[in-house]
Write an enzyme that holds these catalytic residues in place. Structure first.
Site, mmCIF file in Angstrom:
data_model
loop_
_atom_site.group_PDB
_atom_site.id
_atom_site.type_symbol
_atom_site.label_atom_id
_atom_site.label_comp_id
_atom_site.label_asym_id
_atom_site.label_seq_id
_atom_site.Cartn_x
_atom_site.Cartn_y
_atom_site.Cartn_z
ATOM 1 N N GLU A 1 8.108 -5.392 -1.183
ATOM 2 C CA GLU A 1 8.209 -4.530 -2.366
ATOM 3 C C GLU A 1 7.072 -3.508 -2.323
ATOM 4 O O GLU A 1 5.897 -3.877 -2.368
ATOM 5 C CB GLU A 1 8.116 -5.346 -3.657
ATOM 6 C CG GLU A 1 9.303 -6.277 -3.898
ATOM 7 C CD GLU A 1 10.488 -5.589 -4.556
ATOM 8 O OE1 GLU A 1 10.380 -4.385 -4.855
ATOM 9 O OE2 GLU A 1 11.517 -6.270 -4.782
ATOM 10 N N ALA A 2 7.429 -2.235 -2.241
ATOM 11 C CA ALA A 2 6.447 -1.152 -2.250
ATOM 12 C C ALA A 2 6.155 -0.773 -3.694
ATOM 13 O O ALA A 2 7.049 -0.348 -4.419
ATOM 14 C CB ALA A 2 6.989 0.056 -1.482
#
Length: 381
Positions: free
Chosen positions: A242-243
């Site tokens: 997850e960025a």
């Protein structure tokens, strides 16, 4: 790999044709056409609206790793980092050992309709990450077909997260987050999960040198309809990436670099080790994500009750004529003790009104507010 080596590789490999958050097939098609002969590029299926879904294969090694990005069309940071990785694998002979040890398969944009519309869902308004069992959508069928034909030893499910997330309950934004998905209702720490946990622990070890205390993990509540949970139940170690939000980086360019470095750290580790899950305990040191952030908080505002209150503003991402805008929306008007703003303003018990001199209301769009008789722009500049 050493931190300075990773940073240097990123600077040399960054794909400058990809910028910002709005990334579609139109952006990546010229780049795919120009990949070196190391790469095999194919159209592996079509979306609901008949857009091509591309697959990219590189490497000759026995360890097979499958990565897919933009399953949610508006989560593009991991896609940008994939093309940075392609450049590194194309030009850096020092990385040939990765391609000798591994065969990598990428789906850069699984949901091209959602990417073009800048939505999480596909053109049939289905969340593809809740379609793992039904496989009702053409995009879901494409991913499953590649999964079954490629037979990966590892899967990377690549996503982007909202600005609301903190690493634990502290005033620390979760810049990068991970998850080793559950594979049963009891969230048992299985041997399979330990493998993905070990790889995540290695990436976290690297990231702590750059963004200390700003890596999180997601709640591992089991949902068999999620793709990661499904693949994990089939005993393929799966990692959710997850960025997230780096301070003042709404285009996610800083986060992009960290995702690139995470990719390389994991590939280096898998290439050079027999990952058996014995070194999984570092995963438990990563705090669980909490929802403690707003984009802006205006503190100590009077005129909205008997006591001073706080006003929380959250940006809504709106695509207008091919341009992405961050529109300020009033999210909450209440005491927000224990919550944090990526930007905070102090009203010092003064009034906050809209441009017409009217009190703000939850749910309203307010690009400009009047704070102590001064106009304050809330939108990004």
């Amino acid at each position: 790999m050493e931190i300075e080596q990773l940073k240097s590789l990123y600077l040399k490999s960054k794909e400058n044709a990809l910028n910002g958050r709005y990334i579609t097939n139109n952006n990546i098609k010229p780049l795919l056409d120009n990949l070196t002969s190391k790469f095999e590029v194919d159209v592996i299926g079509k979306s609901v609206l008949n857009k091509p879904i591309y697959g990219v294969k590189v490497g000759t090694g026995e360890k097979r790793i499958l990565m897919w990005s933009q399953m949610h069309g508006n989560e593009s940071t991991t896609t940008k980092a994939l093309f940075d990785l392609f450049n590194a694998l194309s030009t850096e002979n020092d990385l040939d050992y990765v391609l000798e040890a591994c065969t990598l398969y990428f789906i850069p944009i699984l949901n091209p309709d959602g990417a073009e519309a800048y939505t999480r869902i596909n053109a049939n308004e289905i969340d593809l990450n809740r379609d793992a069992q039904n496989r009702s959508q053409p995009e879901s069928k494409v991913l499953r077909a590649i999964y079954e034909s490629f037979k990966p030893h590892y899967c990377y499910n690549l996503h982007g997260q909202r600005t609301i997330f903190s690493a634990g309950k502290a005033n620390k934004s979760a810049i990068v987050s991970f998850l080793s998905p559950a594979q049963d209702e009891s969230c048992t720490i299985t041997e399979n999960r330990k493998v993905s946990m070990e790889i995540i622990a290695k990436m976290n070890e690297m990231l702590q040198n750059i963004i200390p205390e700003q890596v999180g993990v997601y709640d591992d509540a089991f949902n068999i309809n999620c793709v990661g949970d499904t693949f994990q139940t089939e005993n393929v170690p799966t990692i959710l990436f997850e960025a997230g939000h780096y301070p003042n980086d709404y285009d996610r360019e800083q986060t992009r670099a960290l995702i690139f470095m995470s990719y390389l750290t994991s590939l280096d580790y898998i290439s050079q080790n027999n990952v058996d899950g014995k070194k999984f305990k570092g995963y438990a040191l990563i705090p669980e994500n909490e929802k403690q952030f707003f984009d802006i908080i205006i503190r100590n505002v009077s005129g909205y009750g008997e006591d001073v209150l706080d006003i929380a503003i959250q940006f809504k991402e709106v695509l207008t004529e091919g341009s992405l805008n961050f529109v300020p929306i009033v999210e909450k008007i209440e005491k927000l003790n224990g919550f944090y703003g990526h930007k905070e303003l102090d009203a010092n018990r003064g009034k906050v009104l809209d441009v017409n001199g009217v009190k703000l209301s939850e749910g309203n769009e307010n690009v400009i507010v009047i704070l102590n008789n001064e106009e304050i722009a809330l939108n990004l500049k």
